[in-house]
Design an enzyme around this catalytic site. Structure first.
Site, mmCIF file in Angstrom:
data_model
loop_
_atom_site.group_PDB
_atom_site.id
_atom_site.type_symbol
_atom_site.label_atom_id
_atom_site.label_comp_id
_atom_site.label_asym_id
_atom_site.label_seq_id
_atom_site.Cartn_x
_atom_site.Cartn_y
_atom_site.Cartn_z
ATOM 1 N N ASP A 34 11.595 -2.738 26.203
ATOM 2 C CA ASP A 34 12.700 -1.946 24.897
ATOM 3 C C ASP A 34 13.269 -2.765 23.715
ATOM 4 O O ASP A 34 13.234 -2.802 22.537
ATOM 5 C CB ASP A 34 13.715 -1.440 25.413
ATOM 6 N N ARG A 115 28.860 0.511 32.655
ATOM 7 C CA ARG A 115 28.741 0.475 31.040
ATOM 8 C C ARG A 115 30.102 0.427 29.759
ATOM 9 O O ARG A 115 29.750 -0.423 28.911
ATOM 10 C CB ARG A 115 27.939 1.901 30.697
ATOM 11 N N ASP A 144 23.795 7.367 30.253
ATOM 12 C CA ASP A 144 24.371 5.435 29.454
ATOM 13 C C ASP A 144 24.524 5.147 27.909
ATOM 14 O O ASP A 144 25.262 4.520 27.307
ATOM 15 C CB ASP A 144 23.271 4.270 29.323
ATOM 16 N N SER A 196 11.676 2.574 35.544
ATOM 17 C CA SER A 196 12.812 1.632 35.049
ATOM 18 C C SER A 196 14.234 2.585 35.540
ATOM 19 O O SER A 196 14.525 2.632 36.373
ATOM 20 C CB SER A 196 13.126 3.758 34.519
#
Ligand code: ARG
Length: 423
Positions: A34, A115, A144, A196
């Site tokens: 990505d 994060r 996220d 993922s």
């Protein structure tokens, strides 16, 4: 027709970047598909320069030289790799330990803790490199995006955000095609759809593929970190965790720096199959999603910490704190790390944890971690009082019936009144 009747385009959030505003972008770059596609796509779509930032939070087995080289090869004007493990451990994991932080009864929040730090560093590096925009690879369906954008909007109000994955409507197939077309190497090949993954010092999550089928039991190949319990050693291992004021400081009596301690606890947990979680989770954006977590370090450290904290706290503190712990975990899960209530709660966590000094030994065996020994100079425990033998002194068994009479007074009266009503 529809186009004309629609109101003119407005941003859905004040911090989102419009096309013309983007000249230099700080991209949070993992090296995966990505963000690699994104690195190229941003240059093309926005005619903007890209600075790549990759942050080491203790993802096992990552080769950061390769990631950095890849970013530069894809046209980044600069590529920074930062080792933030110490800051992550000290400023994010330690507060989580003090708050026994678990969301939804099972998830120790490793991603949720990472994060806000990642996004804080994005703001720092965006400023250093004169960027006007921060870009990240989150989808529009997860937590996220909330954590990253809330952080950037809070700490870097002058910065704008773009989240290409949310808007570009490329599926994996299209991304692979785009990658091929632009000479972007695809890690692990394009043949099979990978899980993922997100991981750091405090744990690892897997999502996607069969995990989305709730009636599908975990396949063995998802466990890349923790040994499956059925394959773990037949001999148990006892590990002792030492704490000072709520902070883990030693393993088996050996004093260790925080990062090393967490890494070692993780290794020991992995060996014994500890910390596997199969979790259905209520995301903050409304979805229910299944995650497979591997949290060997958290399973050991959080279990030991909670055990020690209960030993040094009074019944009142212990009951009260678990409500605050749950609130703390929810705020952090929900992306509100910078919310003042979180630091207010931390003040309480610190106050309680001032007493959390001592040792807890856990027996690890085929997936379980069970406390078998505890000791603390601050334990609210006196074996002379707790023993079945008559102790005299502070505890008088003769006083108990009087206590019971008063303690149960209202409950007994209520019982009588209700049952008299019934006749
Ligand atoms: N469900 C967890 C959370 O919301 C883990 C998310 C993992 N993130 C990822 N991008 N794979 O914190």
């Amino acid at each position: 027709m529809a186009e004309q009747t629609r109101t003119p385009h407005t941003r859905t959030a004040s911090y989102l970047a419009e096309r013309g505003e983007v000249a230099r972008v700080l991209l949070l770059y993992s090296g995966g598909l990505d963000t690699s596609v994104m690195l190229k796509w941003i240059q093309d779509e926005y005619e903007a320069e890209v600075v790549a930032l990759t942050i080491n939070l203790g993802q096992p087995g990552e080769d950061y030289d390769v990631v950095r080289g890849k970013a530069l090869a894809l046209g980044a004007v600069a590529a920074e790799v930062v080792d933030a493990r110490e800051e992550f451990a000290r400023d994010f994991i330690v507060p989580a330990i003090k708050a026994n932080a678990i969301y939804g009864l099972a998830y120790p929040l490793f991603t949720a803790l990472g994060r806000p730090l990642i996004a804080k560093m994005a703001v720092d590096y965006a400023r250093r490199h004169g960027c006007d925009t921060v870009a990240h690879g989150c989808t529009g369906k997860g937590n996220d995006q909330v954590r990253i954008e809330a952080t950037v909007a809070t700490l870097g109000p002058e910065l704008k955000v773009i989240a290409p994955v949310r808007g570009w409507q490329m599926g994996r197939e299209e991304e692979i095609a785009y990658a091929r077309q632009h000479g972007i190497p695809i890690k692990g090949g394009a043949e099979h759809t990978p899980y993922s993954i997100d991981d750091n010092l405090w744990g690892r999550s897997s999502e996607g593929r069969w995990i989305e089928q709730l009636d599908h039991a975990p396949e063995d190949d998802v466990f890349q970190l923790v040994t499956r319990p059925e394959e773990a050693p037949d001999e148990p291992q006892v590990v002792t965790v030492g704490f000072e004021r709520g902070v883990p400081v030693a393993l088996d009596g050996e004093r260790l720096e925080l990062v090393e301690l967490l890494e070692r606890a993780g290794e020991i947990g992995c060996r014994h199959g500890v910390g596997i979680v199969d979790h259905i989770e209520d995301r903050i954006v409304g979805l229910k999603v299944r995650d497979i977590y591997e949290v060997p370090a958290a399973a050991i450290i959080l279990t030991a910490h909670a055990e020690l904290e209960r030993l040094v706290g009074t019944i009142h503190q212990n009951q009260f704190k678990s409500d605050l712990d749950r609130k703390w975990a929810y705020l952090v899960y929900a992306g509100l790390w910078w919310e003042p209530l979180r630091s207010d709660l931390d003040a309480y966590m610190d106050a309680v944890n001032a007493q959390v000094t001592g040792e807890v030994a856990l027996k690890l065996y085929k997936g379980s971690a069970r406390a078998v020994r505890r000791s603390s100079p601050n334990a609210i425990y006196d074996p002379a009082l707790a023993t079945f033998a008559e102790s005299g002194g502070l505890f008088s068994q003769q006083a108990s019936p009087g206590f019971i009479e008063l303690w149960s007074l209202q409950s007994r009266m209520a019982w009588r009144v209700r049952h008299e009503e019934e006749g």
